[in-house]
Design a protein around this motif. Structure first.
Motif, PDB file in Angstrom:
ATOM      1  N   VAL A 250       0.827  -1.220   0.000  1.00  0.00           N
ATOM      2  CA  VAL A 250       0.000   0.000   0.000  1.00  0.00           C
ATOM      3  C   VAL A 250       0.857   1.264   0.000  1.00  0.00           C
ATOM      4  O   VAL A 250       0.374   2.350   0.343  1.00  0.00           O
ATOM      5  CB  VAL A 250      -0.978   0.017   1.195  1.00  0.00           C
TER       6      VAL A 250
ATOM      7  N   LEU B  23      -0.885   3.382  -2.223  1.00  0.00           N
ATOM      8  CA  LEU B  23      -2.341   3.341  -2.052  1.00  0.00           C
ATOM      9  C   LEU B  23      -2.799   4.010  -0.764  1.00  0.00           C
ATOM     10  O   LEU B  23      -3.878   4.591  -0.714  1.00  0.00           O
ATOM     11  CB  LEU B  23      -2.835   1.890  -2.071  1.00  0.00           C
TER      12      LEU B  23
ATOM     13  N   TRP C  57      -6.392   1.289   3.242  1.00  0.00           N
ATOM     14  CA  TRP C  57      -6.710  -0.052   2.753  1.00  0.00           C
ATOM     15  C   TRP C  57      -6.674  -1.088   3.864  1.00  0.00           C
ATOM     16  O   TRP C  57      -7.181  -2.196   3.694  1.00  0.00           O
ATOM     17  CB  TRP C  57      -5.760  -0.435   1.623  1.00  0.00           C
ATOM     18  N   TYR C  58      -6.070  -0.736   4.989  1.00  0.00           N
ATOM     19  CA  TYR C  58      -5.990  -1.656   6.123  1.00  0.00           C
ATOM     20  C   TYR C  58      -6.825  -1.179   7.316  1.00  0.00           C
ATOM     21  O   TYR C  58      -6.550  -1.544   8.457  1.00  0.00           O
ATOM     22  CB  TYR C  58      -4.533  -1.802   6.572  1.00  0.00           C
TER      23      TYR C  58
ATOM     24  N   LYS D 244      -6.199  -9.081   2.520  1.00  0.00           N
ATOM     25  CA  LYS D 244      -6.960  -7.963   3.069  1.00  0.00           C
ATOM     26  C   LYS D 244      -7.362  -6.979   1.962  1.00  0.00           C
ATOM     27  O   LYS D 244      -8.474  -6.449   1.937  1.00  0.00           O
ATOM     28  CB  LYS D 244      -6.152  -7.244   4.142  1.00  0.00           C
ATOM     29  N   ILE D 245      -6.430  -6.713   1.043  1.00  0.00           N
ATOM     30  CA  ILE D 245      -6.717  -5.819  -0.077  1.00  0.00           C
ATOM     31  C   ILE D 245      -7.799  -6.423  -0.965  1.00  0.00           C
ATOM     32  O   ILE D 245      -8.735  -5.742  -1.392  1.00  0.00           O
ATOM     33  CB  ILE D 245      -5.427  -5.541  -0.868  1.00  0.00           C
ATOM     34  N   ASP D 246      -7.686  -7.716  -1.235  1.00  0.00           N
ATOM     35  CA  ASP D 246      -8.663  -8.428  -2.060  1.00  0.00           C
ATOM     36  C   ASP D 246     -10.049  -8.409  -1.415  1.00  0.00           C
ATOM     37  O   ASP D 246     -11.064  -8.195  -2.087  1.00  0.00           O
ATOM     38  CB  ASP D 246      -8.184  -9.869  -2.242  1.00  0.00           C
TER      39      ASP D 246
ATOM     40  N   ARG E 259     -11.381  -6.285   0.560  1.00  0.00           N
ATOM     41  CA  ARG E 259     -11.896  -4.966   0.952  1.00  0.00           C
ATOM     42  C   ARG E 259     -13.270  -4.675   0.375  1.00  0.00           C
ATOM     43  O   ARG E 259     -14.062  -3.932   0.977  1.00  0.00           O
ATOM     44  CB  ARG E 259     -10.904  -3.875   0.540  1.00  0.00           C
TER      45      ARG E 259
ATOM     46  N   PRO F  81      -8.961  -6.835  -6.420  1.00  0.00           N
ATOM     47  CA  PRO F  81      -9.170  -5.763  -5.441  1.00  0.00           C
ATOM     48  C   PRO F  81     -10.248  -4.809  -5.938  1.00  0.00           C
ATOM     49  O   PRO F  81     -10.649  -4.858  -7.109  1.00  0.00           O
ATOM     50  CB  PRO F  81      -7.804  -5.069  -5.400  1.00  0.00           C
TER      51      PRO F  81
ATOM     52  N   PHE G 134      -0.948  -1.231  -8.017  1.00  0.00           N
ATOM     53  CA  PHE G 134      -0.129  -0.983  -6.842  1.00  0.00           C
ATOM     54  C   PHE G 134       0.812   0.226  -6.997  1.00  0.00           C
ATOM     55  O   PHE G 134       1.173   0.849  -6.003  1.00  0.00           O
ATOM     56  CB  PHE G 134       0.723  -2.210  -6.514  1.00  0.00           C
TER      57      PHE G 134
END
Length: 252
Positions: free
Chosen positions: A77, A80, A84-85, A156-158, A160, A168, A248
């Motif tokens: 990230v 990004l 995202w987290y 986690k990104i996938d 979201r 993603p 990314f």
């Protein structure tokens, strides 16, 4: 938790010696351009301020352990942002791999109980679990494109957008369709390579065969290799490099 991180909110500058030790342990981080390393260090400090680390099975979370995880976790990230987290706080770290008991029901309604050995796990809207043994070895395992931290944070990104489907969140349906078409083709080709290797003694794939179990796992495994061994990844999966660059690292 002890040492520098004991009072970690608000974000504090990461001590130079601690940062240098992390870069020495993980050459794929040290190899990033200077301007990216500066941003990576800043983002890692913010990550440490936002997240809570918990040691399991007697593991004590030291500054070095927390920073090692943070520096690798923020790599995907870097361009990004940490938003995202933002769906979780906790990171549970075990000394080594753990055995998880699973229950699955097949299409005929038969329930199967089994055990699965895990180096990591990401739960939707929940914590991330990691094996410190695997995290610590990430410098050496980069040659094989393996990195458990990036794998779990890629999940986690996938996830979201609420679906674990190897894609993603993207700005449009057209972009999503194009992404999935490319990923599906690459996944099926990789799956065939793994089948040939396992059933017919064909050449073993470079990428972790676990990526052949499902398209979301293929995405996570591919992300590992993309971030820790871009050169080899580009040779093995040239089609995925511009796809991943566009998401990314837009503008690369």
């Amino acid at each position: 938790m002890r040492g520098w991180l004991r009072a970690r909110r608000p974000p504090r500058e990461i001590p130079g010696a601690l940062w240098a030790g992390t870069l020495a342990a993980y050459p794929f981080l040290a190899a990033r351009p200077a301007h990216e390393l500066q941003e990576l260090r800043s983002l890692a400090a913010r990550f440490l301020a936002d997240k809570e680390f918990h040691g399991a099975d007697g593991l004590v979370i030291t500054d070095a352990i927390a920073l090692a995880i943070a520096a690798q976790a923020v790599l995907p990230v870097l361009h990004l942002g940490l938003d995202w987290y933002d769906d979780f706080v906790g990171i549970v770290v075990h000394p080594a791999e753990v055995v998880a008991r699973r229950t699955d029901t097949d299409d005929d309604g038969v329930v199967h109980d089994y055990e699965e050995v895990l180096a990591g796990e990401a739960m939707h809207h929940g914590p991330i679990m990691l094996s410190w043994q695997d995290v610590a070895a990430a410098g050496a395992s980069a040659d094989a494109g393996y990195n458990v931290v990036i794998h779990e944070f890629a999940h986690k990104i996938d996830m979201r957008d609420g679906a674990s489907d190897g894609c993603p969140p993207l700005p449009s349906r057209a972009a999503r369709d194009a992404w999935l078409a490319t990923m599906e083709a690459q996944y099926q080709a990789f799956r065939e390579q793994v089948i040939i290797a396992e059933r017919f003694s064909g050449p073993a794939p470079w990428l972790d065969p676990y990526g052949a179990t499902a398209i979301d796992e293929f995405f996570a495994v591919a992300c590992e290799a993309y971030f820790v061994n871009r050169e080899r990844f580009g040779k093995e999966f040239a089609v995925l490099v511009p796809l991943f660059d566009g998401f990314f690292a837009p503008g690369r």
